[in-house]
Design an enzyme around this catalytic site. Structure first.
Site, PDB file in Angstrom:
ATOM      1  N   ASP A  53      93.487  60.192  21.972  1.00  0.00           N
ATOM      2  CA  ASP A  53      94.806  59.567  21.863  1.00  0.00           C
ATOM      3  C   ASP A  53      95.539  59.885  20.562  1.00  0.00           C
ATOM      4  O   ASP A  53      96.359  59.093  20.096  1.00  0.00           O
ATOM      5  CB  ASP A  53      94.678  58.043  22.042  1.00  0.00           C
ATOM      6  CG  ASP A  53      94.532  57.687  23.511  1.00  0.00           C
ATOM      7  OD1 ASP A  53      95.131  58.393  24.349  1.00  0.00           O
ATOM      8  OD2 ASP A  53      93.813  56.721  23.821  1.00  0.00           O
TER       9      ASP A  53
ATOM     10  N   ASP B 153      96.030  59.871  31.230  1.00  0.00           N
ATOM     11  CA  ASP B 153      96.793  59.485  30.032  1.00  0.00           C
ATOM     12  C   ASP B 153      96.927  60.651  29.053  1.00  0.00           C
ATOM     13  O   ASP B 153      97.887  60.750  28.298  1.00  0.00           O
ATOM     14  CB  ASP B 153      96.105  58.326  29.291  1.00  0.00           C
ATOM     15  CG  ASP B 153      95.445  57.296  30.182  1.00  0.00           C
ATOM     16  OD1 ASP B 153      95.031  57.654  31.298  1.00  0.00           O
ATOM     17  OD2 ASP B 153      95.306  56.139  29.764  1.00  0.00           O
TER      18      ASP B 153
HETATM   19  N1  GLY Z   1      95.907  55.095  27.419  1.00  0.00           N
HETATM   20  C1  GLY Z   1      95.297  53.868  27.714  1.00  0.00           C
HETATM   21  C2  GLY Z   1      96.122  52.968  28.531  1.00  0.00           C
HETATM   22  O1  GLY Z   1      97.168  53.340  29.040  1.00  0.00           O
HETATM   23  O2  GLY Z   1      95.721  51.840  28.681  1.00  0.00           O
END
Ligand code: GLY
Length: 378
Positions: A90, A151
């Site tokens: 992330d 994601d």
């Molecule tokens: N990227 C983690 C979420 O959307 O919860």
């Protein structure tokens, strides 16, 4: 309507800065009180708050907001240098709306350097044997070592951008291979999506789809579908590969077609709907911003233009009128009824800082043509 919503969002962002100083909003643990928990820069979500400060600064040009954004930037630099909780994919969510924003808005060389260093950190998640970016956990982890998640599409812009900046193609090559794999395995034939997919780490051969935050393995987690809409549109922006545009369009059609009456998504498209079923307003905010990105790339005479434009309008109206905290000056968040991880009882039915960020980004796109911080503006 959009202007009033932006002004409310900016006022709340400023109030939070005054009240909580340089702390960051965190995900709640299913508590009854609907407010953020505030703490250090240690999770995957702090970039969204930084992005809200930058958007607020772009709207008002108030020096206090720029000072706050710059203090946050210094904290993101410290975090990278000390390598605090960064061994996950992330890094784009953290460093685009903070560091890349500082470069885009202020032309800050320090911010540009920070974004490039962050791209190097993200490349440490690239697994050359399997040819993917590993989402979570250390290399070789028995559960997560061969796992990708939808994601991650939103983390790829940092890599594309780093190649464009440095002339080193390796970042963008990894991003493209990962995006292709995501297209092939995360997106299903009916245009729905898996949240996650498992590969054999040594060979990259496909094993199976699954979920983490969705209802069950074969279901379509609404926020994942929204990440896909936006993420593939961004891969198209950076590469010009029409497959990505088509994939974003397909995911977007599915999302819009499966919305309930008030045009704001429940937390999973396959969950049984009853009076107590949780929404995920953040999924709709992400999808709205993603649809606005997708619309940037559709030609004027494209048959889907009106369909998607009206869909954004309907969802954003519903968010502003029924989900936003407009008229509640003490609220810390902008959008009620977001959900983080329902089955884990984390943040069900609460404020989600990414929901707030994408809601404000969508409003700024609609009102000011300011598209957030995923790419440089021309
Ligand atoms: N990227 C983690 C979420 O959307 O919860």
């Amino acid at each position: 309507m959009w202007t009033q919503a932006i002004e409310d969002a900016v006022a709340k962002t400023k109030a939070n800065l005054t009240k909580f100083g340089d702390r960051f909003p965190h995900i709640t643990q299913g508590t009854a009180v609907k407010q953020y928990e505030w703490g250090d820069n240690t999770d995957w979500i702090e970039g969204f708050y930084a992005g809200m400060v930058w958007l607020s600064y772009e709207y008002t040009r108030e020096p206090e907001l720029l000072e706050a954004a710059n203090r946050q930037l210094a904290d993101f630099r410290r975090r990278l240098d000390e390598d605090v909780a960064l061994d996950h994919h992330d890094i784009g969510f953290l460093y685009c709306p903070s560091a890349l924003a500082g470069w885009i808005v202020e032309g800050s060389e320090d911010a540009r350097r920070l974004a490039l260093d962050a791209a190097d950190r993200l490349m440490r998640r690239w697994r050359p044997e399997g040819q993917y970016i590993q989402a979570w956990g250390p290399k070789g982890h028995p559960e997560n070592g061969g796992r990708i998640i939808i994601d991650c599409l939103m983390n790829l812009p940092l890599l594309y951008w780093a190649s464009a900046q440095t002339g080193d193609p390796s970042y963008a090559e990894a991003a493209r291979i990962h995006a292709d794999k995501s297209r092939r395995f995360l997106v299903r034939g009916d245009d729905s999506s898996y949240h996650t997919f498992y590969f054999e780490p040594e060979t990259g051969s496909a094993i199976r789809g699954g979920t983490h935050q969705g209802y069950q393995d074969g279901s379509t987690w609404t926020r994942g579908q929204a990440w896909g809409i936006y993420g593939f549109a961004l891969s198209y922006r950076y590469t010009g590969d029409a497959h990505y545009l088509e994939t974003s369009r397909r995911l977007a059609r599915y999302f819009v077609e499966h919305l309930p009456e008030d045009n704001v998504a429940y937390w999973d498209f396959d969950v049984e709907i009853g009076p107590d079923t949780y929404r995920d307003s953040s999924a709709s905010a992400i999808a709205a911003a993603g649809l606005l990105e997708l619309l940037e790339h559709l030609p004027e005479d494209d048959a889907d233009r009106a369909y998607f434009t009206e869909a954004v309008e309907r969802s954003m109206r519903s968010l502003v009128e029924k989900y936003a905290t407009i008229g509640e000056p003490d609220a810390e968040g902008l959008l009620k009824h977001g959900s983080y991880y329902i089955r884990g009882n984390r943040g069900p039915d609460d404020y989600m800082i990414w929901g707030d960020y994408y809601y404000l980004e969508a409003l700024m796109r609609l009102e000011r043509k300011i598209p957030g911080y995923w790419y440089e503006r021309r």
